[in-house]
Design a protein around this motif. Structure first.
Motif, PDB file in Angstrom:
ATOM      1  N   TYR A  59       4.819   3.107   6.742  1.00 40.65           N
ATOM      2  CA  TYR A  59       3.949   1.938   6.746  1.00 40.65           C
ATOM      3  C   TYR A  59       3.986   1.228   8.097  1.00 40.65           C
ATOM      4  O   TYR A  59       5.059   0.981   8.647  1.00 40.65           O
ATOM      5  N   CYS A  61       2.480  -2.348   9.692  1.00 37.47           N
ATOM      6  CA  CYS A  61       1.827  -3.626   9.396  1.00 37.47           C
ATOM      7  C   CYS A  61       1.323  -4.267  10.680  1.00 37.47           C
ATOM      8  O   CYS A  61       2.048  -4.330  11.677  1.00 37.47           O
ATOM      9  N   ARG A  99       6.737 -10.337   0.748  1.00 38.13           N
ATOM     10  CA  ARG A  99       6.471  -9.215   1.663  1.00 38.13           C
ATOM     11  C   ARG A  99       7.808  -8.666   2.142  1.00 38.13           C
ATOM     12  O   ARG A  99       8.859  -9.225   1.861  1.00 38.13           O
ATOM     13  N   ARG A 116      -1.517  -3.172   5.929  1.00 33.30           N
ATOM     14  CA  ARG A 116      -0.424  -2.199   5.977  1.00 33.30           C
ATOM     15  C   ARG A 116      -1.049  -0.819   5.897  1.00 33.30           C
ATOM     16  O   ARG A 116      -1.611  -0.428   4.880  1.00 33.30           O
TER      17      ARG A 116
END
Length: 140
Positions: A59, A61, A99, A116
């Protein structure tokens, strides 16, 4: 062409981010995430957080406003609005951040709308980076 293994992809992403950005003033987390800061070609500050933990997908972000030109479906992604922060009760009686903990204290990403991305390969990362390099400074 076969997809890279998760450990190999995560290593490659970290090497690339290390080459184009510097470690965020908050530093990297030992096991879970790397935080970065860089400047776009228009001198806009760009924060990035990459989840390096092998228990998660790769991931990345970023600020939603800085990647709005990436068409939906181009790269798997999820939108996280700032309005969803602090809506879940915490054990201490307050409200939980909601988060990844690496994001909370980041100046721009911590309390903003973010996206994300789930990186499938280095080409996905390069696409996101090329868009981020076009980010403009926002008047304050």
């Amino acid at each position: 062409m076969t997809a890279p293994s998760l450990p190999n992809l995560k290593r490659a992403v970290i090497l690339r981010l290390d080459a184009v950005a510097r470690e965020h003033r908050l530093g990297h987390q030992d096991a879970y995430a790397n935080r970065y800061i860089m400047r776009s070609g228009h001198d806009a500050p760009v924060e990035l957080m990459f989840e390096k933990d092998l228990a998660t997908a790769p991931y990345l972000c970023v600020l939603a406003s800085q990647v709005s030109s990436i068409s939906a479906g181009t790269i798997p992604s999820q939108y996280y609005p700032k309005d969803d922060l602090y809506k879940v009760p915490a054990k201490n009686g307050g409200m939980q951040y909601g988060r990844h903990s690496a994001l909370e204290d980041m100046m721009w990403l911590g309390k903003a709308d973010l996206v994300r991305f789930t990186l499938r390969d280095i080409a996905d990362l390069e696409h996101v980076l090329s868009v981020l390099m076009q980010a403009r400074r926002v008047a304050t």
